[in-house]
Design a protein around this motif. Sequence first.
Motif, mmCIF file in Angstrom:
data_model
loop_
_atom_site.group_PDB
_atom_site.id
_atom_site.type_symbol
_atom_site.label_atom_id
_atom_site.label_comp_id
_atom_site.label_asym_id
_atom_site.label_seq_id
_atom_site.Cartn_x
_atom_site.Cartn_y
_atom_site.Cartn_z
ATOM 1 N N ARG A 164 60.399 50.652 60.460
ATOM 2 C CA ARG A 164 60.161 49.848 61.664
ATOM 3 C C ARG A 164 58.953 48.937 61.462
ATOM 4 N NH1 ARG A 164 60.477 55.013 64.299
ATOM 5 N NH2 ARG A 164 62.524 55.335 65.225
ATOM 6 N N ASP A 171 70.285 50.731 78.844
ATOM 7 C CA ASP A 171 71.351 49.750 78.596
ATOM 8 C C ASP A 171 72.704 50.324 79.018
ATOM 9 O OD1 ASP A 171 69.558 47.924 77.602
ATOM 10 O OD2 ASP A 171 69.940 48.391 75.500
ATOM 11 N N SER A 200 65.552 53.183 75.904
ATOM 12 C CA SER A 200 66.040 51.809 76.058
ATOM 13 C C SER A 200 67.565 51.774 75.983
ATOM 14 C CB SER A 200 65.444 50.904 74.972
ATOM 15 O OG SER A 200 64.029 50.895 75.062
ATOM 16 N N GLY A 201 68.131 52.570 75.059
ATOM 17 C CA GLY A 201 69.589 52.639 74.918
ATOM 18 C C GLY A 201 70.250 53.254 76.144
ATOM 19 N N SER A 259 63.132 54.029 72.008
ATOM 20 C CA SER A 259 64.388 53.349 71.658
ATOM 21 C C SER A 259 65.566 54.040 72.311
ATOM 22 C CB SER A 259 64.609 53.348 70.145
ATOM 23 O OG SER A 259 63.608 52.648 69.503
ATOM 24 N N ILE A 301 60.683 47.068 65.868
ATOM 25 C CA ILE A 301 59.950 48.260 66.313
ATOM 26 C C ILE A 301 60.876 49.221 67.050
ATOM 27 C CG2 ILE A 301 58.150 49.048 67.938
ATOM 28 C CD1 ILE A 301 56.490 46.691 67.138
ATOM 29 N N ALA A 302 61.849 48.669 67.763
ATOM 30 C CA ALA A 302 62.731 49.523 68.562
ATOM 31 C C ALA A 302 64.006 49.911 67.805
ATOM 32 C CB ALA A 302 63.087 48.824 69.872
ATOM 33 N N ALA A 303 64.036 49.705 66.478
ATOM 34 C CA ALA A 303 65.237 50.051 65.702
ATOM 35 C C ALA A 303 65.491 51.552 65.775
ATOM 36 C CB ALA A 303 65.063 49.621 64.253
ATOM 37 N N ARG A 304 66.772 51.904 65.796
ATOM 38 C CA ARG A 304 67.143 53.323 65.871
ATOM 39 C C ARG A 304 67.752 53.846 64.585
ATOM 40 N NH1 ARG A 304 70.129 53.126 71.460
ATOM 41 N NH2 ARG A 304 69.196 51.075 71.481
#
Lengths: 155, 167
Positions: A38, B53, B49-50, B46, A148-151
């Motif tokens: 990230r 969504d 956030s998902g 994250s 930064i918000a990658a999963r």
Amino acid sequence: MKKIIMTGTLAALLTFGGLSVPALAGPVDVVVESAWSRASIGMNRPGAAYMTIRNTGDEPVTLIGLSTPLAMMPEIHETKTNAEGVSSMSAAGEIAIAPGESVALEPGGLHAMLMRLQQPMTEGETFPLTLLFVDGGEVTVEVPILGIAARGPED
Amino acid sequence: MALTEMDFRLTDHEGNEVGPETLIGRPTMAFFGFTYCPDVCPTTLSDISGWLDDLGDEAKQLNVVFITVDPERDTVEAMAEYVSYFHPAIRGWTGPEGQIARIADGFRAAYERVPTEGGDYTMNHTASVFLFGAAGRFVTMIDYHEPREFAVPKIRRALEEETEGAT
């Protein structure tokens, strides 16, 4: 596309000119898949990188450390979450991978912790990360830097 | 503990003073962490956030707060930059150490400062996501590593609690 195969230089040395070298099994059959990391905010915060390390050879391999120009102190760390839901992180020590097995560095578990960044991790760039094995063998992988918000590696 | 029984004063990432009353009236999803956390915190934010969504318009009814357990490094400005990378509904809260201790105590969340090599430190902390109904009653938690398909129904339970509270 995300699959990067690196064969150790030791393999070349061992086979070169049919030299008879005492059993010095290098991590010649280590495949690193789905590496990603990230982006960082500046350089003060540690970064983390993830990947799957597969031992495709016939001998066990033992990962003992990391090196990268990106960070002064790269270490394999492990996040653990206890029965009360409290997460903690500590150095994972040596990681043995049996022949045919793989180890996943993934969010919430093992990860390459990149401490003392020498430059910010910028989305869209990559950096080289070298895996160091107990017998002196090395495998270098180019790690893509995602948001930064990658999963995961596909984000 | 219900939010109505809690007492704390913090500051959100836009500099507004916040307290339990900021949350009461709408269902709440809350997570404790710190911005120097390389693994669990960005992963959970994250995930959150998902989930937001996935919930789409339903998510607009929710308060979503990320509360730092590391106020020494996580200033209002640091929280503002950090939350900007995630879902816009996520608010970042920080405040004096004593007030962080009070909100964590109210939530029954644990945290601990742990020294690391070279004089740095990291934080151990509760990584579960807390859900409260609109009336402030604790509903449930989403544990770390819980499969994603369990999370959204749990959030819906907290959203429905609102309707029950109103009747």
